[in-house]
Design a protein around this motif. Structure first.
Motif, PDB file in Angstrom:
ATOM      1  N   GLY A 226      -4.086  -0.986  -7.932  1.00 49.45           N
ATOM      2  CA  GLY A 226      -2.651  -1.236  -7.768  1.00 49.45           C
ATOM      3  C   GLY A 226      -2.233  -1.033  -6.316  1.00 49.45           C
ATOM      4  O   GLY A 226      -2.878  -0.287  -5.581  1.00 49.45           O
ATOM      5  N   PRO A 227      -1.131  -1.671  -5.863  1.00 47.50           N
ATOM      6  CA  PRO A 227      -0.733  -1.598  -4.457  1.00 47.50           C
ATOM      7  C   PRO A 227      -0.373  -0.196  -3.979  1.00 47.50           C
ATOM      8  O   PRO A 227      -0.612   0.147  -2.820  1.00 47.50           O
ATOM      9  CB  PRO A 227       0.479  -2.538  -4.364  1.00 47.50           C
ATOM     10  N   LEU A 228       0.178   0.647  -4.863  1.00 45.78           N
ATOM     11  CA  LEU A 228       0.567   2.005  -4.449  1.00 45.78           C
ATOM     12  C   LEU A 228      -0.663   2.910  -4.376  1.00 45.78           C
ATOM     13  O   LEU A 228      -0.791   3.738  -3.472  1.00 45.78           O
ATOM     14  CB  LEU A 228       1.632   2.578  -5.401  1.00 45.78           C
ATOM     15  N   GLN A 229      -1.587   2.703  -5.291  1.00 47.39           N
ATOM     16  CA  GLN A 229      -2.876   3.416  -5.251  1.00 47.39           C
ATOM     17  C   GLN A 229      -3.640   3.010  -3.975  1.00 47.39           C
ATOM     18  O   GLN A 229      -4.222   3.847  -3.298  1.00 47.39           O
ATOM     19  CB  GLN A 229      -3.684   3.040  -6.502  1.00 47.39           C
ATOM     20  N   LEU A 230      -3.581   1.724  -3.660  1.00 43.42           N
ATOM     21  CA  LEU A 230      -4.246   1.210  -2.460  1.00 43.42           C
ATOM     22  C   LEU A 230      -3.602   1.782  -1.193  1.00 43.42           C
ATOM     23  O   LEU A 230      -4.291   2.162  -0.252  1.00 43.42           O
ATOM     24  CB  LEU A 230      -4.203  -0.320  -2.443  1.00 43.42           C
TER      25      LEU A 230
END
Length: 290
Positions: A226-230
């Protein structure tokens, strides 16, 4: 012909570049002003090589050979023999320029100096060196041993010979080259970071929770992460500095860093490396912080 590679900075990127260079048979001189960083870096490289052995990607013989090719040093003069020096320090132009001032007098006149910058102008950085024609961007992706792509970026003064040597070097590492023009953030980060920034705006505006946004992009757009995890994986400070480079360099309001990203960085919540970002990493499993 590149045989010896000097690397400036024993952080995550520098150690990754040292790892793949040594695995490809290059002699590597890893330089950092902090002795403890070199020590930790060499231990990380050893661990990552061992992981490749256990997953059958390399033999134990190859692991030992790769390790024997890497030497760590806190003396910048040890970079004097390198055919190619790659600077992989923090994404701060002032720091990079200071390092070029120290390393250029040490390097052989025919040696190539490259930067692993993910967003800064290659032309502008080259102007801070004594060899703009032998300077270019060789931008590796993180984590270096896993990611197949390397962006090659020429400055306005980069000679064809320098570009060819860099291309051969990257091919020898068994990586794929993509050529980008010298515009802010090049190709990958010009596309990726505004997407991450938009995900942070989506959180900031209350459209979805951290969990909802990451699940949506993983299962709805087939993204592996996911973009926030990334963002946490990249480092929120790095995300912010790339967005600032895009905003300053292209003067378009669509690149304005999300105020929530700024707030997290101000809090020192930089993601995985600091223990907290959009997720809290201090327990057994990461927990969303919003």
């Amino acid at each position: 012909m590149i045989k010896t590679v000097g690397i400036i900075g024993a952080g995550q990127m520098g150690c990754g570049i040292a790892h793949v260079s040594a695995a490809a048979g290059y002699k590597v001189q890893l330089y950092d002003i902090a002795a403890d960083r070199i020590e930790a870096g060499l231990a990380t490289i050893n661990g990552n090589l061992a992981r490749q052995v256990s997953s059958g990607k390399m033999s134990d013989e190859d692991r030992k050979r790769a390790l024997s090719l890497i030497k760590g040093s806190g003396d910048i003069n040890d970079l004097a023999q390198a055919d190619l020096v790659i600077e992989a320090v923090t994404e701060d132009e002032t720091v990079k320029r200071k390092i070029y001032g120290q390393v250029c007098p040490v390097m052989r006149p025919d040696a190539i100096l490259a930067t692993n910058t993910s967003s800064l102008s290659i032309t502008r950085l080259a102007s801070a060196t004594d060899r703009p024609e032998r300077f270019m961007g060789i931008h590796f992706m993180n984590p270096v041993p896993v990611m197949k792509l390397v962006e090659l970026v020429r400055g306005i003064a980069t000679e064809e010979e320098t570009f060819k040597a860099a291309k051969e070097f990257v091919a020898h590492l068994d990586k794929t080259v993509t050529v980008a023009e010298d515009f802010p953030a090049f190709i990958v980060n010009r596309i990726l970071l505004p997407m991450i920034n938009e995900a942070i705006y989506t959180l900031y505006e209350g459209v979805g929770t951290v969990d909802a946004i990451d699940t949506a992009m993983k299962l709805g757009a087939n993204h592996p992460m996911g973009p926030l995890q990334l963002a946490d994986f990249i480092g929120l400070d790095t995300c912010l500095s790339i967005m600032q480079v895009l905003h300053d360099g292209l003067a378009d309001s669509k690149y304005r860093p999300c105020p929530l990203l700024v707030k997290y960085v101000e809090a020192g919540w930089l993601g995985r490396k600091s223990g907290r970002g959009f997720y809290d990493y201090r327990g057994e499993v990461p927990v969303p912080t919003r």
